[in-house]
Motif scaffolding. Structure first.
Motif, PDB file in Angstrom:
ATOM      1  N   PHE A 131       0.565  -1.692   0.116  1.00 20.32           N
ATOM      2  CA  PHE A 131      -0.306   0.438  -0.229  1.00 20.32           C
ATOM      3  C   PHE A 131       1.168   1.224  -0.115  1.00 20.32           C
ATOM      4  CE2 PHE A 131      -2.080   3.416   2.264  1.00 20.32           C
ATOM      5  CZ  PHE A 131      -3.357   3.062   1.469  1.00 20.32           C
ATOM      6  N   GLY A 132       0.509   1.691  -0.583  1.00 19.73           N
ATOM      7  CA  GLY A 132       1.140   3.380  -0.864  1.00 19.73           C
ATOM      8  C   GLY A 132       2.831   3.111  -0.942  1.00 19.73           C
ATOM      9  N   ASP A 133       3.238   2.556  -1.652  1.00 24.32           N
ATOM     10  CA  ASP A 133       4.989   1.933  -1.901  1.00 24.32           C
ATOM     11  C   ASP A 133       5.160   1.711  -3.230  1.00 24.32           C
ATOM     12  OD1 ASP A 133       7.698   1.258  -1.740  1.00 24.32           O
ATOM     13  OD2 ASP A 133       7.162  -0.392   0.349  1.00 24.32           O
ATOM     14  N   PRO A 134       5.415   2.428  -4.057  1.00 20.84           N
ATOM     15  CA  PRO A 134       6.045   2.579  -5.629  1.00 20.84           C
ATOM     16  C   PRO A 134       7.393   2.099  -5.227  1.00 20.84           C
ATOM     17  CG  PRO A 134       6.596   5.035  -4.726  1.00 20.84           C
ATOM     18  CD  PRO A 134       6.217   3.678  -3.616  1.00 20.84           C
ATOM     19  N   THR A 135       8.118   1.898  -4.340  1.00 19.59           N
ATOM     20  CA  THR A 135       9.330   0.797  -4.494  1.00 19.59           C
ATOM     21  C   THR A 135       9.553  -0.938  -4.396  1.00 19.59           C
ATOM     22  OG1 THR A 135       9.805   0.266  -2.175  1.00 19.59           O
ATOM     23  CG2 THR A 135      10.703   2.727  -3.179  1.00 19.59           C
ATOM     24  N   THR A 136       8.362  -1.337  -4.023  1.00 17.20           N
ATOM     25  CA  THR A 136       8.248  -2.773  -4.692  1.00 17.20           C
ATOM     26  C   THR A 136       6.907  -3.133  -5.063  1.00 17.20           C
ATOM     27  OG1 THR A 136       8.496  -4.636  -3.521  1.00 17.20           O
ATOM     28  CG2 THR A 136       7.806  -2.717  -2.106  1.00 17.20           C
ATOM     29  N   LEU A 137       7.125  -4.468  -6.084  1.00 19.52           N
ATOM     30  CA  LEU A 137       6.141  -4.583  -6.468  1.00 19.52           C
ATOM     31  C   LEU A 137       5.220  -5.437  -6.089  1.00 19.52           C
ATOM     32  CD1 LEU A 137       5.452  -4.223  -9.809  1.00 19.52           C
ATOM     33  CD2 LEU A 137       6.470  -6.374 -10.104  1.00 19.52           C
ATOM     34  N   PHE A 138       5.501  -6.182  -4.994  1.00 19.63           N
ATOM     35  CA  PHE A 138       5.258  -7.331  -3.891  1.00 19.63           C
ATOM     36  C   PHE A 138       5.487  -6.739  -2.641  1.00 19.63           C
ATOM     37  CE2 PHE A 138       4.979  -9.864  -8.452  1.00 19.63           C
ATOM     38  CZ  PHE A 138       3.700  -9.411  -8.578  1.00 19.63           C
ATOM     39  N   THR A 139       4.759  -7.114  -1.594  1.00 20.74           N
ATOM     40  CA  THR A 139       5.269  -6.803  -0.319  1.00 20.74           C
ATOM     41  C   THR A 139       6.196  -8.010  -0.435  1.00 20.74           C
ATOM     42  OG1 THR A 139       3.180  -6.397  -0.127  1.00 20.74           O
ATOM     43  CG2 THR A 139       4.070  -7.645   1.931  1.00 20.74           C
ATOM     44  N   ILE A 140       7.516  -7.603   0.096  1.00 21.45           N
ATOM     45  CA  ILE A 140       8.570  -9.184  -0.426  1.00 21.45           C
ATOM     46  C   ILE A 140       9.566  -9.257   1.001  1.00 21.45           C
ATOM     47  CG2 ILE A 140       9.610  -8.800  -2.900  1.00 21.45           C
ATOM     48  CD1 ILE A 140      10.951  -6.881  -0.510  1.00 21.45           C
ATOM     49  N   ALA A 141       8.316  -8.365   1.931  1.00 21.16           N
ATOM     50  CA  ALA A 141       9.102  -8.607   3.839  1.00 21.16           C
ATOM     51  C   ALA A 141       7.972  -8.560   4.445  1.00 21.16           C
ATOM     52  CB  ALA A 141      10.343  -8.308   3.889  1.00 21.16           C
ATOM     53  N   GLY A 142       8.222  -8.910   5.579  1.00 23.61           N
ATOM     54  CA  GLY A 142       7.092  -8.195   7.128  1.00 23.61           C
ATOM     55  C   GLY A 142       7.297  -6.980   7.223  1.00 23.61           C
ATOM     56  N   MET A 143       8.749  -6.481   7.019  1.00 27.83           N
ATOM     57  CA  MET A 143       8.803  -5.148   6.928  1.00 27.83           C
ATOM     58  C   MET A 143       8.038  -4.162   6.084  1.00 27.83           C
ATOM     59  SD  MET A 143      11.234  -3.952   5.254  1.00 27.83           S
ATOM     60  CE  MET A 143      11.912  -2.408   6.067  1.00 27.83           C
ATOM     61  N   VAL A 144       7.303  -4.395   4.831  1.00 27.97           N
ATOM     62  CA  VAL A 144       7.074  -3.545   3.825  1.00 27.97           C
ATOM     63  C   VAL A 144       5.850  -2.684   4.871  1.00 27.97           C
ATOM     64  CG1 VAL A 144       5.923  -3.308   2.239  1.00 27.97           C
ATOM     65  CG2 VAL A 144       7.820  -4.872   2.205  1.00 27.97           C
ATOM     66  N   GLN A 145       5.065  -3.230   5.572  1.00 28.85           N
ATOM     67  CA  GLN A 145       3.926  -2.811   6.101  1.00 28.85           C
ATOM     68  C   GLN A 145       4.100  -2.081   6.821  1.00 28.85           C
ATOM     69  OE1 GLN A 145       0.870  -4.291   8.476  1.00 28.85           O
ATOM     70  NE2 GLN A 145       1.830  -5.840   8.796  1.00 28.85           N
ATOM     71  N   PHE A 146       5.508  -2.055   7.717  1.00 31.81           N
ATOM     72  CA  PHE A 146       5.831  -0.778   8.945  1.00 31.81           C
ATOM     73  C   PHE A 146       7.309   0.027   8.344  1.00 31.81           C
ATOM     74  CE2 PHE A 146       4.982  -5.145  10.794  1.00 31.81           C
ATOM     75  CZ  PHE A 146       3.763  -4.785  11.335  1.00 31.81           C
ATOM     76  N   LYS A 147       7.202  -0.036   7.292  1.00 32.90           N
ATOM     77  CA  LYS A 147       8.746   1.386   6.151  1.00 32.90           C
ATOM     78  C   LYS A 147       7.914   2.622   7.289  1.00 32.90           C
ATOM     79  CE  LYS A 147      10.033  -0.492   2.533  1.00 32.90           C
ATOM     80  NZ  LYS A 147       9.522  -0.047   1.239  1.00 32.90           N
ATOM     81  N   PRO A 148       6.719   3.437   6.929  1.00 34.61           N
ATOM     82  CA  PRO A 148       6.732   4.822   7.398  1.00 34.61           C
ATOM     83  C   PRO A 148       6.851   4.502   9.139  1.00 34.61           C
ATOM     84  CG  PRO A 148       5.043   3.974   6.237  1.00 34.61           C
ATOM     85  CD  PRO A 148       5.377   3.095   6.414  1.00 34.61           C
ATOM     86  N   TYR A 149       6.793   3.519  10.100  1.00 35.19           N
ATOM     87  CA  TYR A 149       7.445   3.173  11.138  1.00 35.19           C
ATOM     88  C   TYR A 149       9.030   3.513  11.254  1.00 35.19           C
ATOM     89  CZ  TYR A 149       2.514   1.959  11.885  1.00 35.19           C
ATOM     90  OH  TYR A 149       1.137   1.970  11.905  1.00 35.19           O
ATOM     91  N   PHE A 150       9.317   3.162  10.734  1.00 28.60           N
ATOM     92  CA  PHE A 150      10.819   2.561  10.783  1.00 28.60           C
ATOM     93  C   PHE A 150      11.532   4.153  10.315  1.00 28.60           C
ATOM     94  CE2 PHE A 150      10.033  -2.308   9.976  1.00 28.60           C
ATOM     95  CZ  PHE A 150      10.613  -2.152  11.149  1.00 28.60           C
ATOM     96  N   LEU A 151      11.135   4.889   9.464  1.00 27.58           N
ATOM     97  CA  LEU A 151      11.754   6.151   9.326  1.00 27.58           C
ATOM     98  C   LEU A 151      10.945   6.863   9.746  1.00 27.58           C
ATOM     99  CD1 LEU A 151      10.999   5.617   5.140  1.00 27.58           C
ATOM    100  CD2 LEU A 151      13.166   5.707   6.000  1.00 27.58           C
ATOM    101  N   GLY A 152      10.340   6.712  10.725  1.00 26.49           N
ATOM    102  CA  GLY A 152      10.280   8.246  11.631  1.00 26.49           C
ATOM    103  C   GLY A 152       8.567   9.182  10.566  1.00 26.49           C
ATOM    104  N   GLN A 153       8.400   8.599  10.039  1.00 27.05           N
ATOM    105  CA  GLN A 153       7.254   8.821   9.316  1.00 27.05           C
ATOM    106  C   GLN A 153       5.372   9.464   9.129  1.00 27.05           C
ATOM    107  OE1 GLN A 153       7.410   7.469   5.042  1.00 27.05           O
ATOM    108  NE2 GLN A 153       9.248   8.541   4.704  1.00 27.05           N
ATOM    109  N   ALA A 154       5.576   8.387  10.526  1.00 23.32           N
ATOM    110  CA  ALA A 154       4.380   7.918  10.867  1.00 23.32           C
ATOM    111  C   ALA A 154       4.535   7.329  12.426  1.00 23.32           C
ATOM    112  CB  ALA A 154       3.370   7.245  10.302  1.00 23.32           C
ATOM    113  N   LYS A 155       3.740   8.047  13.427  1.00 24.35           N
ATOM    114  CA  LYS A 155       3.834   6.794  14.521  1.00 24.35           C
ATOM    115  C   LYS A 155       3.183   5.794  14.798  1.00 24.35           C
ATOM    116  CE  LYS A 155       2.645   8.693  20.043  1.00 24.35           C
ATOM    117  NZ  LYS A 155       3.174   7.727  19.957  1.00 24.35           N
ATOM    118  N   PRO A 156       4.283   5.060  15.410  1.00 20.98           N
ATOM    119  CA  PRO A 156       3.495   3.786  15.394  1.00 20.98           C
ATOM    120  C   PRO A 156       2.503   3.496  16.881  1.00 20.98           C
ATOM    121  CG  PRO A 156       6.224   3.103  16.302  1.00 20.98           C
ATOM    122  CD  PRO A 156       5.859   5.161  15.503  1.00 20.98           C
ATOM    123  N   PRO A 157       1.288   2.701  16.087  1.00 18.72           N
ATOM    124  CA  PRO A 157       0.523   2.460  17.531  1.00 18.72           C
ATOM    125  C   PRO A 157       0.847   1.605  18.732  1.00 18.72           C
ATOM    126  CG  PRO A 157      -0.337   1.439  15.052  1.00 18.72           C
ATOM    127  CD  PRO A 157       1.130   2.276  15.463  1.00 18.72           C
TER     128      PRO A 157
END
Ligand code: SER
Length: 486
Positions: free
Chosen positions: A30-56
């Motif tokens: 979702f909203g990630d043009p850098t990868t065609l498919f979800t290739i790892a568990g971390m993909v859905q969490f990228k914004p949290y790692f990058l500090g772009q969104a606050k993890p719930p």
């Protein structure tokens, strides 16, 4: 232990350690043009790692659906390459780091699953003295901790984004599977005595387009372990295909073919391809990917077509689509989207089978004598693709199986000149669109306001008929199959 037990134990283990267990995200990121498919568990969490969104939640754990197509040519030829798999992972967003991630992993494998400690080795990054000390303290003797460079112990989801050094846990199948070299160990290039089981990534930087790594304000943990691999290790099966995730599929296709799995190495490859591709196809379709000529849809089409080549080898009674209900039965309890859509998915696969069936038969009839001849000219590969719709990568793979090389650059040049020709022929038709960019938003939105900027005529039936006749004429001119150029 079944794969279902292991999945549950993993999630419970981390739940008991204050991790919020979250559902898998879609195979379409979702909203990630850098990868065609979800290739790892971390993909859905990228914004949290990058500090772009606050993890719930500061800590989470998932069993994530993952699809990787990079090694598709290898799938079936060994016991450990897959396209679709389930990735178990625990994640920390600025909460714990190595000092907890390593002991958690060790405890899960050795206490919860009771893997023999002497069979577990750790790989760490060359510069990572900290992990060395933690592994030692956790109970791994220094001789079973090996250091490697970026090629093995650095992980990133793509060219840009969160990344960091990692530490991998390898399972030792035993000396009898080794090459006997004195330095044999994890990542050995000469044998497959060691199997990488779990990857613990220490998310440290954000990497930009030019490769520059900027330290993240908060470091994170991203771990990933294939449920299929873990199940094979726990049950002491060297091949993933001998586990409960694949056996019902393999048995089903073996029944259709009327020949038991394990009786002939060549047909076994086909059974493994079908078992893997039945899962990959079903799961991609369940998440809304549809067969197409580009992007994700093309990858899906390629998977289906590759499976069809192998189904054909096994006999006329074997069909990829018949594997769909089995995948739905196996994975439906965890991913309800598969269960609820099983009929539609099987129907789509069936219609792809019909669509490609003729091309496959005709292509194989043409290709077989060429393969037996032992050489393949680029014009021949191009002809198969352009006239019969037989995909180039399939030709290349079938050629490779026989040790025949295909000059793919020359094929690409033929494709390019074909494109140039058709561009000139259709330039009038496409002129109104020149210079306008349109953006496809259908993955994120079901409705959107937009403006119609041009209206232009579409070729009528007569014009399309003329184009088809032209195409046949051009192809007749080629006539290379009967008199190949030498
Ligand atoms: N992202 C890492 C991997 O896919 C660990 O989860 O290996």
């Amino acid at each position: 232990m079944t794969s279902a037990d292991i999945r549950q134990r993993f999630l419970n283990f981390f739940k008991e350690r204050d991790h919020k267990v979250l559902p898998s995200s879609s195979l379409i990121p979702f909203g990630d043009p850098t990868t065609l498919f979800t290739i790892a568990g971390m993909v859905q969490f990228k914004p949290y790692f990058l500090g772009q969104a606050k993890p719930p939640y500061p800590r989470t754990a998932t069993c994530q659906k993952v699809f990787r197509s990079v090694d598709i040519d290898l799938v079936g030829h060994d016991g450990h390459h897959l396209t679709f798999f389930e990735m178990l992972g625990n994640f920390s967003f600025g909460d714990y780091f190595k000092e907890k991630a390593i002991p958690y992993a060790w405890e899960f494998l050795t206490k919860e699953l009771k893997l023999e400690t002497a069979r577990l080795w750790a790989g760490i990054h060359n510069d990572d003295d900290e992990s060395f000390e933690i592994w030692k303290k956790t109970g791994v003797p220094p001789e079973r901790i090996r250091r490697f460079g970026d090629e093995y112990n650095f992980w990133a989801a793509g060219p840009t984004g969160p990344c960091g050094p990692d530490s991998e846990i390898h399972y030792d199948w035993g000396e009898e599977y080794g090459c006997g070299r004195p330095d044999c160990g994890p990542n050995c290039e000469h044998c497959d005595r060691f199997l990488e089981v779990w990857n613990l990534v220490f998310i440290t930087w954000n990497r930009d387009e030019s490769g520059v790594r900027t330290p993240l304000p908060k470091k994170g943990i991203d771990t990933g372990m294939s449920l299929e691999r873990l199940t094979s290790v726990v049950n002491q099966r060297r091949s993933l295909f001998d586990t409960d995730a694949f056996q019902p599929l393999i048995q089903h296709f073996a029944e259709e073919a009327g020949k038991p799995y394990g009786s002939d190495p060549e047909t076994d490859v086909s059974y493994r391809v079908l078992a893997d591709h039945a899962r990959g196809t079903t799961m991609l379709l369940a998440d809304g990917v549809v067969p197409a000529n580009d992007g994700r849809g093309y990858v899906l089409r390629r998977v289906i077509r590759r499976a069809m080549v192998h189904a054909r080898r096994l006999g006329p009674a074997v069909h990829l689509s018949s594997g769909v209900p089995i995948v739905a039965r196996l994975l439906g309890p965890v991913y309800p989207e598969v269960k609820t859509q099983a009929d539609r998915i099987a129907e789509t696969v069936r219609s792809e089978e019909e669509r490609f069936g003729v091309a496959l038969r005709q292509g194989m009839e043409r290709l077989q004598p060429l393969l037996e001849r032992g050489t393949l000219h680029p014009e021949e590969v191009f002809y198969l693709h352009d006239t019969l719709g037989f995909p180039i990568e399939l030709t290349a793979e079938l050629a490779k199986e026989r040790g025949i090389e295909v000059d793919l650059e020359a094929v690409a040049a033929l494709m390019q000149s074909q494109r140039d020709r058709s561009r000139t022929a259709t330039s009038n038709f496409s002129a109104p669109l020149a210079g306008r960019a349109s953006r496809f938003v259908g993955y994120d939105h079901l409705e959107a306001d937009t403006s119609v900027t041009d209206v232009f005529p579409v070729a009528g039936e007569a014009e399309r008929g003329a184009r088809r006749a032209n195409r046949r004429h051009r192809l007749a001119e080629l006539e290379w199959v009967e008199s190949p150029r030498r």
